[in-house]
Design a protein around this motif. Structure first.
Motif, short mmCIF file in Angstrom:
data_model
loop_
_atom_site.label_atom_id
_atom_site.label_comp_id
_atom_site.label_asym_id
_atom_site.label_seq_id
_atom_site.Cartn_x
_atom_site.Cartn_y
_atom_site.Cartn_z
N TYR B 5 105.88 12.52 44.81
CA TYR B 5 106.09 11.41 45.75
C TYR B 5 107.35 10.66 45.38
O TYR B 5 107.57 10.34 44.21
CB TYR B 5 104.86 10.47 45.73
CG TYR B 5 103.62 11.16 46.26
CD1 TYR B 5 102.88 12.00 45.43
CD2 TYR B 5 103.23 11.01 47.58
CE1 TYR B 5 101.77 12.67 45.93
CE2 TYR B 5 102.12 11.68 48.08
CZ TYR B 5 101.40 12.51 47.25
OH TYR B 5 100.31 13.18 47.73
N PHE B 6 108.18 10.41 46.40
CA PHE B 6 109.46 9.73 46.17
C PHE B 6 109.40 8.31 46.74
O PHE B 6 109.83 8.05 47.85
CB PHE B 6 110.60 10.52 46.82
CG PHE B 6 110.80 11.88 46.21
CD1 PHE B 6 109.97 12.94 46.54
CD2 PHE B 6 111.82 12.11 45.30
CE1 PHE B 6 110.14 14.20 45.97
CE2 PHE B 6 111.99 13.36 44.73
CZ PHE B 6 111.16 14.41 45.06
N ILE B 8 110.47 4.47 47.05
CA ILE B 8 111.81 3.87 46.95
C ILE B 8 111.68 2.40 46.58
O ILE B 8 110.97 1.63 47.24
CB ILE B 8 112.59 4.01 48.27
CG1 ILE B 8 112.65 5.48 48.69
CG2 ILE B 8 114.00 3.44 48.11
CD1 ILE B 8 113.20 5.70 50.09
N LEU B 10 113.53 -1.04 46.44
CA LEU B 10 114.69 -1.72 47.01
C LEU B 10 114.91 -3.03 46.27
O LEU B 10 114.05 -3.44 45.48
CB LEU B 10 114.44 -2.02 48.50
CG LEU B 10 114.08 -0.84 49.40
CD1 LEU B 10 113.57 -1.33 50.75
CD2 LEU B 10 115.27 0.08 49.59
N ILE B 15 109.07 0.91 49.14
CA ILE B 15 108.57 1.78 50.19
C ILE B 15 107.77 2.91 49.56
O ILE B 15 108.29 3.71 48.78
CB ILE B 15 109.72 2.40 51.01
CG1 ILE B 15 110.61 1.29 51.58
CG2 ILE B 15 109.16 3.25 52.14
CD1 ILE B 15 111.85 1.81 52.27
N GLU B 16 106.49 2.93 49.89
CA GLU B 16 105.64 3.96 49.32
C GLU B 16 105.78 5.25 50.11
O GLU B 16 105.77 5.24 51.34
CB GLU B 16 104.18 3.48 49.35
CG GLU B 16 103.30 4.29 48.45
CD GLU B 16 101.82 4.06 48.72
OE1 GLU B 16 101.47 2.99 49.24
OE2 GLU B 16 101.04 4.97 48.40
N ASP B 17 105.92 6.34 49.40
CA ASP B 17 105.96 7.65 50.04
C ASP B 17 104.52 8.12 50.22
O ASP B 17 103.83 8.42 49.25
CB ASP B 17 106.74 8.62 49.13
CG ASP B 17 106.77 10.03 49.69
OD1 ASP B 17 106.23 10.26 50.79
OD2 ASP B 17 107.36 10.91 49.02
N THR B 36 119.19 13.25 47.62
CA THR B 36 118.81 12.32 48.70
C THR B 36 119.55 10.99 48.54
O THR B 36 120.03 10.42 49.52
CB THR B 36 117.30 12.06 48.68
OG1 THR B 36 116.62 13.31 48.76
CG2 THR B 36 116.87 11.20 49.86
N GLU B 39 122.95 11.29 49.90
CA GLU B 39 122.96 11.28 51.37
C GLU B 39 122.80 9.85 51.89
O GLU B 39 123.51 9.43 52.81
CB GLU B 39 121.81 12.17 51.85
CG GLU B 39 121.95 12.68 53.26
CD GLU B 39 120.87 13.69 53.61
OE1 GLU B 39 120.97 14.86 53.18
OE2 GLU B 39 119.91 13.31 54.30
N LEU B 40 121.87 9.12 51.30
CA LEU B 40 121.58 7.77 51.77
C LEU B 40 122.74 6.81 51.48
O LEU B 40 123.07 5.96 52.30
CB LEU B 40 120.29 7.24 51.13
CG LEU B 40 119.01 7.97 51.56
CD1 LEU B 40 117.82 7.49 50.75
CD2 LEU B 40 118.76 7.77 53.05
N GLU B 43 125.61 7.47 53.84
CA GLU B 43 125.29 6.87 55.14
C GLU B 43 125.57 5.36 55.11
O GLU B 43 126.17 4.82 56.03
CB GLU B 43 123.80 7.14 55.44
CG GLU B 43 123.29 6.57 56.73
CD GLU B 43 123.39 7.54 57.90
OE1 GLU B 43 123.77 8.70 57.70
OE2 GLU B 43 123.09 7.10 59.03
N ARG B 54 119.11 0.37 44.52
CA ARG B 54 117.92 1.09 44.96
C ARG B 54 117.60 2.17 43.94
O ARG B 54 118.48 2.66 43.24
CB ARG B 54 118.17 1.75 46.33
CG ARG B 54 118.35 0.75 47.44
CD ARG B 54 118.46 1.40 48.80
NE ARG B 54 119.81 1.92 49.03
CZ ARG B 54 120.23 2.37 50.22
NH1 ARG B 54 119.42 2.38 51.26
NH2 ARG B 54 121.45 2.83 50.38
N PHE B 56 114.73 5.66 43.13
CA PHE B 56 113.55 6.49 43.43
C PHE B 56 112.58 6.40 42.26
O PHE B 56 112.98 6.53 41.11
CB PHE B 56 113.95 7.96 43.61
CG PHE B 56 114.42 8.27 44.99
CD1 PHE B 56 113.57 8.13 46.08
CD2 PHE B 56 115.72 8.72 45.20
CE1 PHE B 56 114.02 8.42 47.36
CE2 PHE B 56 116.16 9.02 46.49
CZ PHE B 56 115.31 8.87 47.57
#
Lengths: 255, 80
Positions: B5-6, B8, B10, B15-17, B36, B39-40, B43, B54, B56
């Motif tokens: 489970y990843f 996040i 912040l 944020i729970e995966d 990931t 990528e984030l 963005e 942030r 993981f």
């Protein structure tokens, strides 16, 4: 005879079958087989002959392009407004892409040979299905535009609206991993973008499903990346185009 | 295959995966986290957003935290 044909047409939840000329439908109908199409059912495989076309009644099929190393992205989304089997409609017999059910449902399958034969007999049917193929190409063009120019949030919002157009109600049964394959981003990127939409109270995301809460709000999030192919679809198919620039959820419903 | 489970972390939230992801090893999970994050962050940079802190939090099915990977690690650490 005419009355029977009208009744036959009215019973179809698939938009193309419902709109089909009675004579064309009569040619195809005996070969239709109703099938359940659970999620991940393969409808077409890249590089293989198209055996059947599927006129969907429920659920969503994804057309997916991939390279030799397994990198993939969704290039087409088909629901009850359409049919699979693009190559057959355009005079080929082999699929260049894979197509599978991304949201489970049901539909009618028909042997590809039945459709190719019917297309030879009836210019009217050829025109009807070519028009659908054309709308799918417009959709794919806009997917290319979104993939190249939109950010994850805009693309996810666009995808949610396109899926919402094709399901009954407001719940989309879809996992993050599936969405990440469709959008060509890593899964946690989808999780983060969904969290953002949820924070704005536009959706509710729970394990394995997304509930649309505020469609107009999601439309705003797409920043103009949603709506044009939908208007083209409305123009090319005999349904009443809606006044707003963006097509409401029930645009594909039968009148 | 193990389900990782990843989650996040912040600057101002978590944020729970809820779905997790099947991977072969924790090493593979770390690679996934770093790629990931790249990528984030890319963005975020394109959007002109501030890159807040942030990270993981990789956890297993039991909810046990196995590793914490700050997004910043993705910039100066090879993915594999």
């Amino acid at each position: 005879m005419a009355i029977t044909a009208t009744l036959l047409r009215a019973k179809h939840a698939n938009r193309l079958l419902a709109d089909m000329d009675p004579e064309d439908l009569a040619r195809i109908e005996p070969h239709l087989r109703h099938v359940d199409l659970p999620v991940t059912t393969d409808l077409e495989k890249a590089g293989q002959k198209v055996e059947y076309l599927y006129f969907l009644e429920r659920g969503i099929a994804s057309v997916v392009a991939s390279n030799a190393k397994g990198r993939q992205i969704e290039i087409g989304l088909i629901g009850r407004e359409g049919v699979t089997g693009f190559p057959i409609l355009l005079g080929d017999s082999v699929s260049s892409h894979s197509t599978y059910m991304q949201i489970g449902g049901a539909g009618h399958k028909v042997p590809a040979s039945v459709i190719s034969d019917a297309l030879k007999y009836s210019p009217r049917l050829r025109e009807q299905l070519a028009r659908f193929a054309h709308t799918l190409m417009i959709q794919t063009a806009h997917t290319a535009l979104a993939n190249g120019r939109a950010n994850i949030l805009e693309r996810l919002s666009r995808w949610i609206l396109m899926a919402h157009d094709r399901v009954e109600g407001n719940v989309l049964p879809i996992t993050h991993v599936f969405l990440s394959l469709m959008l060509g981003v890593r899964r946690a990127g989808v999780t983060l973008a969904l969290h953002e939409l949820e924070g704005r109270k536009l959706i509710r995301a729970t394990r394995g499903q997304i509930t649309v809460l505020d469609r107009a709000g999601i439309e705003q999030m797409t920043n103009g990346f949603y709506g044009q192919p939908e208007l083209e679809y409305a123009r090319l198919h005999p349904i009443q185009p809606k006044e707003s620039a963006v097509v409401p959820a029930d645009a594909f419903d039968l009148p | 295959m193990t389900r990782y489970y990843f989650n996040i972390r912040l600057a101002n939230g978590y944020i729970e995966d809820t779905e997790g992801q099947e991977l072969r090893s924790l090493g593979e999970a770390r690679v996934e986290a770093i790629e990931t994050a790249r990528e984030l962050m890319a963005e975020s940079i394109l959007l002109g957003q501030k890159i807040e802190h942030r990270a993981f939090e990789i956890s297993d099915e039991a909810g046990e935290t196995l590793d914490i990977i700050p997004f910043s690690a993705a910039v100066d650490r090879p993915a594999s």
